[in-house]
Design a protein around this motif. Sequence first.
Motif, PDB file in Angstrom:
ATOM      1  N   VAL A 273       0.844  -1.205   0.000  1.00 37.67           N
ATOM      2  CA  VAL A 273       0.000   0.000   0.000  1.00 37.67           C
ATOM      3  C   VAL A 273       0.875   1.248   0.000  1.00 37.67           C
ATOM      4  CG1 VAL A 273      -1.628   1.346   1.388  1.00 37.67           C
ATOM      5  CG2 VAL A 273      -2.015  -1.095   1.023  1.00 37.67           C
ATOM      6  N   ALA A 274       1.892   1.282   0.831  1.00 39.96           N
ATOM      7  CA  ALA A 274       2.790   2.440   0.902  1.00 39.96           C
ATOM      8  C   ALA A 274       3.518   2.635  -0.428  1.00 39.96           C
ATOM      9  CB  ALA A 274       3.783   2.262   2.047  1.00 39.96           C
ATOM     10  N   TYR A 275       3.965   1.549  -1.023  1.00 39.25           N
ATOM     11  CA  TYR A 275       4.649   1.616  -2.316  1.00 39.25           C
ATOM     12  C   TYR A 275       3.733   2.192  -3.389  1.00 39.25           C
ATOM     13  CZ  TYR A 275       6.700  -0.037  -6.688  1.00 39.25           C
ATOM     14  OH  TYR A 275       7.203  -0.106  -7.954  1.00 39.25           O
ATOM     15  N   ARG A 276       2.499   1.721  -3.421  1.00 39.25           N
ATOM     16  CA  ARG A 276       1.545   2.210  -4.424  1.00 39.25           C
ATOM     17  C   ARG A 276       1.236   3.690  -4.231  1.00 39.25           C
ATOM     18  NH1 ARG A 276      -1.634  -2.900  -5.193  1.00 39.25           N
ATOM     19  NH2 ARG A 276      -0.488  -3.826  -6.913  1.00 39.25           N
ATOM     20  N   ARG A 277       1.158   4.130  -2.991  1.00 38.81           N
ATOM     21  CA  ARG A 277       0.917   5.565  -2.741  1.00 38.81           C
ATOM     22  C   ARG A 277       2.050   6.405  -3.317  1.00 38.81           C
ATOM     23  NH1 ARG A 277      -0.827   4.765   3.205  1.00 38.81           N
ATOM     24  NH2 ARG A 277      -2.998   4.199   2.884  1.00 38.81           N
ATOM     25  N   ARG A 278       3.258   5.924  -3.146  1.00 41.89           N
ATOM     26  CA  ARG A 278       4.404   6.670  -3.679  1.00 41.89           C
ATOM     27  C   ARG A 278       4.431   6.639  -5.203  1.00 41.89           C
ATOM     28  NH1 ARG A 278       6.690   4.038   0.610  1.00 41.89           N
ATOM     29  NH2 ARG A 278       7.729   2.487  -0.680  1.00 41.89           N
ATOM     30  N   GLN A 279       3.914   5.590  -5.818  1.00 33.11           N
ATOM     31  CA  GLN A 279       3.912   5.458  -7.273  1.00 33.11           C
ATOM     32  C   GLN A 279       2.753   6.202  -7.930  1.00 33.11           C
ATOM     33  OE1 GLN A 279       6.427   3.854  -8.970  1.00 33.11           O
ATOM     34  NE2 GLN A 279       7.274   3.884  -6.912  1.00 33.11           N
ATOM     35  N   GLY A 280       1.775   6.606  -7.152  1.00 37.79           N
ATOM     36  CA  GLY A 280       0.584   7.243  -7.707  1.00 37.79           C
ATOM     37  C   GLY A 280      -0.497   6.208  -7.916  1.00 37.79           C
TER      38      GLY A 280
END
Length: 91
Positions: A76-83
Amino acid sequence: MLPVYTSDVSHQGFQAEMLQPVKPGTALQGTLTLEGAEFPFEGEVVWMRQHAGERARGCYGVRFTSLPADFARRLVAYRRRQGRRLLRWFR
């Protein structure tokens, strides 16, 4: 061990592409790498689509049966950073 290319990864499972994909019902175990950290998983193949021929590249879907709880949080954190992206799930 064969190279596997994953896509549509979620906390529930993923889609993979490889030569000689495995058949539905097959139990799998392996690791997923996310931002340099490895997460062991166990899963089951729930669908498979193979192109012409026994030795041709194909796709399959895996449902996780065991995965560290930390993986979902970090994904989830990774996806937030990726948009935000539109994700497809198992067909």
